[in-house]
Design a protein around this motif. Structure first.
Motif, mmCIF file in Angstrom:
data_model
loop_
_atom_site.group_PDB
_atom_site.id
_atom_site.type_symbol
_atom_site.label_atom_id
_atom_site.label_comp_id
_atom_site.label_asym_id
_atom_site.label_seq_id
_atom_site.Cartn_x
_atom_site.Cartn_y
_atom_site.Cartn_z
ATOM 1 N N ILE A 63 1.894 -5.067 -1.938
ATOM 2 C CA ILE A 63 1.136 -6.134 -1.271
ATOM 3 C C ILE A 63 2.071 -7.251 -0.815
ATOM 4 O O ILE A 63 2.035 -7.705 0.324
ATOM 5 C CB ILE A 63 0.036 -6.684 -2.217
ATOM 6 C CG1 ILE A 63 -1.026 -5.601 -2.455
ATOM 7 C CG2 ILE A 63 -0.589 -7.959 -1.654
ATOM 8 C CD1 ILE A 63 -2.019 -5.925 -3.575
ATOM 9 N N ARG A 64 2.961 -7.674 -1.715
ATOM 10 C CA ARG A 64 3.879 -8.750 -1.384
ATOM 11 C C ARG A 64 4.828 -8.347 -0.260
ATOM 12 O O ARG A 64 5.093 -9.103 0.666
ATOM 13 C CB ARG A 64 4.655 -9.128 -2.655
ATOM 14 C CG ARG A 64 5.569 -10.330 -2.565
ATOM 15 C CD ARG A 64 4.964 -11.594 -2.063
ATOM 16 N NE ARG A 64 3.632 -11.961 -2.517
ATOM 17 C CZ ARG A 64 3.307 -12.459 -3.693
ATOM 18 N NH1 ARG A 64 4.226 -12.659 -4.601
ATOM 19 N NH2 ARG A 64 2.072 -12.780 -3.977
ATOM 20 N N PHE A 65 5.296 -7.120 -0.335
ATOM 21 C CA PHE A 65 6.222 -6.639 0.685
ATOM 22 C C PHE A 65 5.549 -6.628 2.057
ATOM 23 O O PHE A 65 6.150 -7.041 3.053
ATOM 24 C CB PHE A 65 6.748 -5.245 0.330
ATOM 25 C CG PHE A 65 7.868 -4.831 1.214
ATOM 26 C CD1 PHE A 65 9.136 -5.361 1.037
ATOM 27 C CD2 PHE A 65 7.645 -3.950 2.262
ATOM 28 C CE1 PHE A 65 10.180 -5.020 1.883
ATOM 29 C CE2 PHE A 65 8.678 -3.601 3.111
ATOM 30 C CZ PHE A 65 9.946 -4.132 2.922
ATOM 31 N N ASP A 66 4.287 -6.187 2.092
ATOM 32 C CA ASP A 66 3.532 -6.181 3.351
ATOM 33 C C ASP A 66 3.400 -7.595 3.907
ATOM 34 O O ASP A 66 3.491 -7.815 5.115
ATOM 35 C CB ASP A 66 2.132 -5.581 3.146
ATOM 36 C CG ASP A 66 2.195 -4.066 3.013
ATOM 37 O OD1 ASP A 66 3.260 -3.487 3.298
ATOM 38 O OD2 ASP A 66 1.178 -3.463 2.608
ATOM 39 N N ALA A 67 3.186 -8.560 3.014
ATOM 40 C CA ALA A 67 3.033 -9.951 3.451
ATOM 41 C C ALA A 67 4.323 -10.456 4.099
ATOM 42 O O ALA A 67 4.301 -11.066 5.168
ATOM 43 C CB ALA A 67 2.647 -10.835 2.269
ATOM 44 N N PHE A 68 5.464 -10.177 3.459
ATOM 45 C CA PHE A 68 6.754 -10.587 4.026
ATOM 46 C C PHE A 68 7.019 -9.855 5.342
ATOM 47 O O PHE A 68 7.479 -10.437 6.319
ATOM 48 C CB PHE A 68 7.895 -10.329 3.037
ATOM 49 C CG PHE A 68 8.100 -11.456 2.075
ATOM 50 C CD1 PHE A 68 8.696 -12.642 2.484
ATOM 51 C CD2 PHE A 68 7.690 -11.341 0.752
ATOM 52 C CE1 PHE A 68 8.883 -13.691 1.588
ATOM 53 C CE2 PHE A 68 7.871 -12.387 -0.142
ATOM 54 C CZ PHE A 68 8.467 -13.558 0.279
ATOM 55 N N SER A 69 6.700 -8.589 5.332
ATOM 56 C CA SER A 69 6.920 -7.757 6.496
ATOM 57 C C SER A 69 6.155 -8.298 7.705
ATOM 58 O O SER A 69 6.710 -8.476 8.793
ATOM 59 C CB SER A 69 6.451 -6.353 6.134
ATOM 60 O OG SER A 69 6.925 -5.448 7.018
ATOM 61 N N THR A 70 4.878 -8.602 7.490
ATOM 62 C CA THR A 70 4.036 -9.139 8.562
ATOM 63 C C THR A 70 4.614 -10.453 9.084
ATOM 64 O O THR A 70 4.726 -10.669 10.291
ATOM 65 C CB THR A 70 2.607 -9.395 8.028
ATOM 66 O OG1 THR A 70 2.137 -8.163 7.465
ATOM 67 C CG2 THR A 70 1.665 -9.856 9.116
#
Ligand SMILES: Nc1nc2c(ncn2[C@@H]2O[C@H](COP(=O)(O)OP(=O)(O)O)[C@@H](O)[C@H]2O)c(=O)[nH]1
Ligand SMILES: [Mg+2]
Length: 210
Positions: free
Chosen positions: A160-167
């Motif tokens: 979830i956190r990685f997706d947030a940074f990625s976005t």
């Protein structure tokens, strides 16, 4: 077992002025991030030396550029511990002072190969970090990301956190900048970062035949 790539690490000096920094004789890799992000812990973990970079419970104190010489005997390089940014208790004037000091260092330091921007993986993307990376991008300064304190998250939380940074990052960059998942006590990410630095060190070796 992987080969140890860091054989020695010695403190060279702390500098409060850019022209007092050690001569740019070796390839250099810088570490930067918000105060308390885990920078000193990551540096100590990387070089396998407790207390080389001072870990502190009162963040925001060090406003010096600290140079460490790695592998003095063969293929030396500088590891640079840059002052943390964004400490809540510092005044705006102090923050601006920090900004121009560090920005001009990063901009002018001719032996700087890459800057590791440290991001606390336990907290969502922060404006100050994103803006700092955007600035690096605008200056054409190479950087990669080291997410810290990763052992605190479950696999699901990591995704979830990685997706947030990625976005967030993909608003600026087509591809996600190179990144590493790290945790100081577990020594997570150590080999990966060491190998990446060794590869760059090799790539730029010809620029440093003095
Ligand atoms: N859980 C966890 N805590 C960490 C890790 N690295 C650092 N810390 C803690 O975060 C705080 C700040 O660490 P420090 O290395 O001094 O951060 P700096 O201010 O960025 O140099 C300290 O309390 C450390 O013990 C990590 O990988 N995992
Ligand atoms: Mg520190």
């Amino acid at each position: 077992m992987s080969k140890e790539l860091i054989h020695s690490a010695t403190f060279v000096k702390s500098s409060v002025e850019i022209d007092k920094c050690p001569p740019p004789a070796y390839p250099e890799f810088a570490f930067i991030g918000r105060s308390n992000v885990g920078k000193s812990s990551l540096i100590n973990m990387l070089v396998n030396k407790k207390g080389l970079a001072k870990t502190s419970s009162s963040p925001g104190k060090t406003q010096t550029i600290n140079h460490f010489l790695i592998n003095e005997e063969k293929n030396p390089w500088f590891l640079v511990d840059l002052p943390g940014y964004g400490y809540a208790k510092t005044s705006k004037t102090e923050r601006n002072k920090w900004g121009s000091f560090i920005r001009s260092y990063l901009d002018k330091r001719e032996n700087l190969i890459c800057t590791f921007v440290l991001l606390d993986f336990r907290i969502p993307p922060q404006k100050i970090d994103i803006e700092f990376m955007q600035w690096l991008g605008e200056q054409g300064l190479p950087f990669c990301i080291a997410f810290t304190k990763c052992e605190k998250l479950t696999e699901l939380q990591k995704t979830i956190r990685f997706d947030a940074f990625s976005t967030e990052l993909k608003k600026t960059w087509e591809e996600l900048p190179q990144h590493f998942l790290t945790a100081a006590v577990e020594r997570m990410g150590r080999v990966e970062i060491q190998e990446q630095i060794a590869a760059w060190r090799k790539e730029f070796a010809n620029d440093f035949t003095l």
